[in-house]
Design a protein around this motif. Structure first.
Motif, PDB file in Angstrom:
ATOM      1  N   UNK A   6       6.207   9.642  -8.350  1.00  0.00           N
ATOM      2  CA  UNK A   6       4.793   9.397  -7.639  1.00  0.00           C
ATOM      3  C   UNK A   6       4.021   8.463  -7.589  1.00  0.00           C
ATOM      4  N   UNK A   7       2.699   8.698  -7.793  1.00  0.00           N
ATOM      5  CA  UNK A   7       1.612   7.390  -8.004  1.00  0.00           C
ATOM      6  C   UNK A   7       1.932   6.405  -8.960  1.00  0.00           C
ATOM      7  N   UNK A   8       2.577   6.958 -10.182  1.00  0.00           N
ATOM      8  CA  UNK A   8       2.787   5.789 -11.188  1.00  0.00           C
ATOM      9  C   UNK A   8       3.920   5.105 -10.595  1.00  0.00           C
ATOM     10  N   UNK A   9       4.856   5.430  -9.936  1.00  0.00           N
ATOM     11  CA  UNK A   9       5.890   4.730  -9.328  1.00  0.00           C
ATOM     12  C   UNK A   9       5.422   3.562  -8.150  1.00  0.00           C
ATOM     13  N   UNK A  10       4.618   4.261  -7.538  1.00  0.00           N
ATOM     14  CA  UNK A  10       4.127   3.332  -6.228  1.00  0.00           C
ATOM     15  C   UNK A  10       3.031   2.116  -6.898  1.00  0.00           C
ATOM     16  N   UNK A  11       2.387   2.545  -7.980  1.00  0.00           N
ATOM     17  CA  UNK A  11       1.601   1.508  -8.487  1.00  0.00           C
ATOM     18  C   UNK A  11       2.215   0.511  -9.343  1.00  0.00           C
ATOM     19  N   UNK A  12       3.260   1.003  -9.872  1.00  0.00           N
ATOM     20  CA  UNK A  12       4.538  -0.070 -10.469  1.00  0.00           C
ATOM     21  C   UNK A  12       4.819  -0.773  -9.566  1.00  0.00           C
ATOM     22  N   UNK A  13       5.325  -0.316  -8.285  1.00  0.00           N
ATOM     23  CA  UNK A  13       6.150  -1.183  -7.271  1.00  0.00           C
ATOM     24  C   UNK A  13       5.135  -2.251  -6.625  1.00  0.00           C
ATOM     25  N   UNK A  14       3.809  -1.668  -6.618  1.00  0.00           N
ATOM     26  CA  UNK A  14       2.858  -2.550  -6.196  1.00  0.00           C
ATOM     27  C   UNK A  14       2.524  -3.552  -6.914  1.00  0.00           C
ATOM     28  N   UNK A  15       2.565  -3.437  -8.386  1.00  0.00           N
ATOM     29  CA  UNK A  15       2.183  -4.302  -9.228  1.00  0.00           C
ATOM     30  C   UNK A  15       3.517  -5.527  -9.172  1.00  0.00           C
ATOM     31  N   UNK A  16       4.461  -5.190  -8.988  1.00  0.00           N
ATOM     32  CA  UNK A  16       5.728  -6.002  -8.981  1.00  0.00           C
ATOM     33  C   UNK A  16       5.818  -6.867  -7.641  1.00  0.00           C
ATOM     34  N   UNK A  17       5.159  -6.310  -6.585  1.00  0.00           N
ATOM     35  CA  UNK A  17       5.417  -7.019  -5.203  1.00  0.00           C
ATOM     36  C   UNK A  17       4.107  -7.600  -4.974  1.00  0.00           C
ATOM     37  N   UNK A  18       2.880  -7.276  -5.515  1.00  0.00           N
ATOM     38  CA  UNK A  18       1.692  -7.807  -4.818  1.00  0.00           C
ATOM     39  C   UNK A  18       1.386  -9.243  -4.650  1.00  0.00           C
ATOM     40  N   UNK A  19       2.220 -10.286  -5.364  1.00  0.00           N
ATOM     41  CA  UNK A  19       1.911 -11.354  -5.596  1.00  0.00           C
ATOM     42  C   UNK A  19       3.210 -12.120  -4.720  1.00  0.00           C
ATOM     43  N   UNK A  20       4.016 -11.526  -4.159  1.00  0.00           N
ATOM     44  CA  UNK A  20       5.346 -12.059  -3.696  1.00  0.00           C
ATOM     45  C   UNK A  20       4.794 -12.867  -2.091  1.00  0.00           C
ATOM     46  N   UNK A  21       5.486 -13.957  -1.963  1.00  0.00           N
ATOM     47  CA  UNK A  21       4.993 -14.425  -0.558  1.00  0.00           C
ATOM     48  C   UNK A  21       5.880 -14.052   0.726  1.00  0.00           C
ATOM     49  N   UNK A  22       6.965 -13.270   0.494  1.00  0.00           N
ATOM     50  CA  UNK A  22       7.822 -13.310   1.673  1.00  0.00           C
ATOM     51  C   UNK A  22       7.430 -12.111   2.266  1.00  0.00           C
ATOM     52  N   UNK A  23       7.940 -11.417   3.393  1.00  0.00           N
ATOM     53  CA  UNK A  23       7.825 -10.166   4.162  1.00  0.00           C
ATOM     54  C   UNK A  23       8.899  -9.268   3.917  1.00  0.00           C
ATOM     55  N   UNK A  24       8.619  -8.077   4.223  1.00  0.00           N
ATOM     56  CA  UNK A  24       9.597  -6.900   4.339  1.00  0.00           C
ATOM     57  C   UNK A  24       9.582  -6.153   2.938  1.00  0.00           C
ATOM     58  N   UNK A  25      10.703  -5.428   2.878  1.00  0.00           N
ATOM     59  CA  UNK A  25      10.684  -4.381   1.548  1.00  0.00           C
ATOM     60  C   UNK A  25      10.579  -5.238   0.348  1.00  0.00           C
ATOM     61  N   UNK A  26      11.294  -6.534   0.346  1.00  0.00           N
ATOM     62  CA  UNK A  26      11.362  -7.107  -1.125  1.00  0.00           C
ATOM     63  C   UNK A  26      10.041  -8.090  -0.792  1.00  0.00           C
TER      64      UNK A  26
END
Length: 102
Positions: A6-26
């Protein structure tokens, strides 16, 4: 290990990806004002992120920061992402360079 859903997983994913420079799911993930997570594909189209039904297995030490959110170790109570300061400061849909998915 702890299970984030749920929300915990989404926040975890957001924190892992929020500073990436590329587009798309990764690539880079964004937090909308409604507390939902999305990413943009190479054409700039936004796609909502949904947490995996089985949850995400995370080391207990790392998972601790998500314990107040819905979905931490199967819990149905807790905060959702709309309560985060980042969500309140997120650009509105009218300020997005491309429309968000409905």
């Amino acid at each position: 290990m702890a299970i984030l859903a749920g929300a915990a997983a989404l926040y975890y994913l957001y924190n892992r990806h929020k500073n990436r420079q590329s587009a798309g799911a990764e690539g880079k993930y964004y937090l909308s004002k409604n507390g939902r997570i999305y990413y943009r594909d190479a054409q700039g189209r936004a796609h909502w992120v949904t947490p995996p039904k089985e949850g995400i297995r995370v080391p207990a030490e790392e998972a601790e920061r998500y314990q107040e959110f819905q979905g931490y170790n199967g819990r149905t109570t807790g905060r959702d992402l709309s309560s985060l300061p980042e969500a309140r400061q997120a650009p509105s849909q009218s300020q997005q360079p491309y429309p968000l998915p409905q």
